[in-house]
Design an enzyme around this catalytic site. Structure first.
Site, PDB file in Angstrom:
ATOM      1  N   LYS A 120    -104.687 -26.036 119.258  1.00 27.39           N
ATOM      2  CA  LYS A 120    -104.140 -26.810 118.637  1.00 27.39           C
ATOM      3  C   LYS A 120    -103.209 -28.035 119.396  1.00 27.39           C
ATOM      4  O   LYS A 120    -102.627 -27.633 120.362  1.00 27.39           O
ATOM      5  CB  LYS A 120    -102.851 -26.194 117.781  1.00 27.39           C
ATOM      6  N   ALA A 128     -95.642 -26.897 110.001  1.00 26.46           N
ATOM      7  CA  ALA A 128     -94.172 -27.202 110.514  1.00 26.46           C
ATOM      8  C   ALA A 128     -93.267 -27.718 109.056  1.00 26.46           C
ATOM      9  O   ALA A 128     -93.544 -28.140 108.254  1.00 26.46           O
ATOM     10  CB  ALA A 128     -93.967 -28.208 111.524  1.00 26.46           C
ATOM     11  N   GLY A 172     -89.256 -26.302 112.889  1.00 23.61           N
ATOM     12  CA  GLY A 172     -88.113 -25.351 113.118  1.00 23.61           C
ATOM     13  C   GLY A 172     -86.951 -25.703 111.941  1.00 23.61           C
ATOM     14  O   GLY A 172     -86.167 -24.893 111.906  1.00 23.61           O
ATOM     15  N   THR A 231     -91.353 -20.384 112.441  1.00 22.15           N
ATOM     16  CA  THR A 231     -90.034 -19.686 112.118  1.00 22.15           C
ATOM     17  C   THR A 231     -89.512 -19.068 110.978  1.00 22.15           C
ATOM     18  O   THR A 231     -88.715 -18.102 111.162  1.00 22.15           O
ATOM     19  CB  THR A 231     -89.013 -21.170 112.294  1.00 22.15           C
TER      20      THR A 231
END
Lengths: 263, 369
Positions: free
Chosen positions: A105, A192, A166, A215
């Site tokens: 990635k 994300a 996050g 997260t």
């Protein structure tokens, strides 16, 4: 095989010819206790796990996070910490040398406050690494010209962010991601920003090929239960996309307002 | 524009008025903003904000979790020399003090590295006293060459170097720099640094920029709290962070907030910073700079450090000795007294018990060097 099993088989996610049963990819960072990772992966049912190479201590393999990743999973090392294409390329090569496989990635970030990826450097790194035989999954800010350049560069998928990493804020870049899904032939994996299962379901409902998140699971008080919730949300969203959505209206609609007299 | 020029042009009297006049509604406005500014920083330092420590702490915890998860990076300082050419009035290593001076050679450094490495630590902070005549740039380079193979991340805290000298050390494996301005107030700086190369305020102030131009990965700055007016010092540190981020956005910035804790020196020309004031400053940094690392020193007690963790701390030293050669022998003078004397293993298990993930390995200089 039962009919629905056949349909399931036909709906597998395929990345560079590799057929995968799960459309959920999870990370391995931010856990209080890394020993919980195998149970999380089991509950999430995922085939691919990301790992930040910067956290892997190659000098002390016995203490490495890699020990918590069960056999048989596809390892997706990321180039977190790279500030330029050259650094990402170097990290990717080190990952391969260290036995982490062909998948990578690309993450190139040179703003520490917003942690937004540098799309231009990402394209350069993708080009080089794809030519070297890597299966390259680039992480980008959703942008159509960049995505097209990534296709030309040999990317295996395109991974636009739903919101800053996050942040758990969901699909705030939704309209831009929808354009990528409509225009780009490669799998679009939302990476994300996905903070809760409903966000993941939304991404899948709009036609994303898969979602990548960390997260939301790692920072939950019950990571294993949350992993199961995400698995179900991704499956539900995918089924809904395949079924096709009902029409949406802002007002209530009687079933046949103009032609009811014919009944 | 250099930071010095920016600092010269900054209207501190307007900012002082802002701190003095901020009321509860100003604090609430600052707390409700998604992206905060230096003006918000000033408001959060105000008397009015003292009544908002708990809501500030709640936000600080949420921001820290979002940016750093539960991770706390552990590192150990390694003192390789205590020779000093300066007369800093607050420091026990200053050259006017009759203490045992020592500088480790390659074999002693090797022994220290083995001893620290055995504790599991992978991030090292290499320190010297500020003596370019004893700890020459060549000595630093030779020492780093011995140290780098033992660790995954090497930070330095040494006297300010020339730009090319940073480039050389980065090439040898250094990836991070810690440099305290000590005190940003020019007049206080002059009084507290009466002689030696450290007298040069400007050369020190522009050190972080020099290292950034050489592509240092990570940078920690700070003021020694207690040496000057605490609001002025916090504000200058915030301005410095803001300047560095705008000009070098790729650099991982951290702030360290050491409170003055002199040891040998008989020094009373200071204004101690109390716990509440300290916490308010720490929270203001976290709320205005959600992305920066915050380091907390072993000068603070174990209990106090534990309580600060949820407020935004992301890095801690562990297994600390501030004496030269202190990791493999016991006969040297320490620079300052440490309060938290826990070993790496103890700190790690305590962090886990408190719900944090002790991170021993967060970077490897071989990934880019």
């Amino acid at each position: 095989l039962e009919e629905d099993e056949v349909v399931e088989m036909q709906d597998r996610l395929v990345i560079k010819g590799v057929s995968l049963s799960s459309r959920l990819i999870t990370g391995s960072g931010k856990y209080r206790d890394e020993s919980i990772i195998p149970a999380v992966l089991e509950a999430a049912g995922c085939d691919i796990i990301t790992v930040a190479l910067r956290r892997v201590d190659f000098d002390r393999p016995q203490q490495s996070i890699l020990n918590h990743i069960p056999q048989g999973k596809i390892l997706l090392p990321n180039t977190s910490g790279a500030r330029t294409a050259a650094e990402a390329i170097r990290i990717a090569r080190m990952a391969r040398e260290a036995g982490c496989g062909e998948w990578i990635k690309i993450e190139v970030i040179n703003d520490q406050r917003y942690l937004l990826p540098d799309n231009a450097e990402t394209v350069i790194a993708t080009q080089t690494l794809a030519a070297e035989g890597f299966i390259v999954l680039p992480y980008i800010s959703p942008d159509l010209p960049t995505a097209r350049r990534l296709v030309d560069a040999g990317a295996a998928a395109v991974m636009p962010l739903g919101a800053p990493i996050g942040s758990n804020r969901g699909l705030i870049t939704r309209e831009l991601i929808e354009i990528l899904i409509a225009e780009i032939e490669l799998p679009i994996i939302v990476d994300a920003g996905i903070g809760k299962p409903s966000h993941a379901a939304q991404a899948m409902e709009m036609g994303a090929a898969a979602v990548l998140l960390n997260t939301a699971i790692a920072s939950s008080p019950e990571p294993v239960m949350m992993a199961r919730a995400f698995k179900q949300a991704v499956e539900a969203g995918r089924l809904a996309w395949r079924a096709g959505m009902g029409a949406v209206s802002t007002t209530a609609q009687p079933s046949s307002p103009l032609t009811g007299f014919l009944e | 524009m250099t930071f010095a020029a920016e600092l010269d042009g900054f209207d501190f009297s307007a900012m002082a008025r802002r701190i003095a006049s901020a009321d509860a509604s100003a604090v609430e406005r600052a707390l409700n903003r998604p992206h905060r500014t230096i003006d918000d920083f000033a408001v959060l330092l105000s008397k009015a904000a003292e009544g908002y420590l708990e809501p500030m702490a709640q936000q600080a915890r949420a921001l820290t979790r979002s940016h750093f998860g539960n991770a706390v990076v552990l590192f150990t300082p390694l003192y390789i020399s205590n020779y000093c050419d300066n007369g800093c009035r607050y420091c026990s290593f200053a050259c006017q003090h009759q203490i045992g001076r020592h500088q480790l050679g390659p074999r002693e450094i090797e022994r220290e590295c083995e001893s620290i490495s055995a504790s599991g630590i992978r991030h090292i902070l290499v320190l010297t006293g500020e003596s370019r005549t004893h700890s020459t740039p060549d000595y630093l380079a030779e020492s780093i060459s011995v140290i780098a193979p033992h660790f995954s991340s090497v930070a330095i805290e040494v006297y300010p170097l020339q730009e090319q000298e940073y480039g050389r050390l980065i090439g040898l494996g250094v990836d991070a720099l810690t440099l305290y301005q000590e005190v940003y107030d020019k007049e206080r700086y002059r009084v507290l640094h009466p002689f030696g190369p450290k007298k040069d305020y400007l050369f020190r102030l522009e050190t972080p920029e020099r290292a950034c131009r050489q592509n240092i990965r990570a940078l920690t700055i700070g003021a020694l709290l207690g040496l000057g007016d605490v609001h002025y010092e916090a504000l200058c540190t915030a301005l410095h962070l803001s300047y560095l981020h705008r000009n070098f956005p790729a650099v991982e910035l951290s702030v360290s907030l050491p409170r003055l804790r002199p040891l040998v020196a008989t020094f009373d020309d200071c204004t101690p910073v109390g716990d509440r004031a300290f916490v308010q400053i720490l929270l203001a940094f976290r709320l205005v700079f959600p992305h920066i690392g915050i380091t907390i020193s072993t000068r603070e007690s174990q209990q106090f450090r534990d309580n600060l963790l949820p407020l935004g701390v992301t890095k801690m030293s562990a297994g600390v000795s501030t004496a030269v050669g202190g990791h493999s022998s016991e006969d040297s003078v320490a620079q300052f007294e440490i309060d938290d004397t826990r070993s790496v293993e103890q700190v790690s298990s305590d962090l886990q018990r408190l719900g944090y993930q002790p991170v021993l390995h967060d970077w490897n200089h071989r990934l880019t060097a």
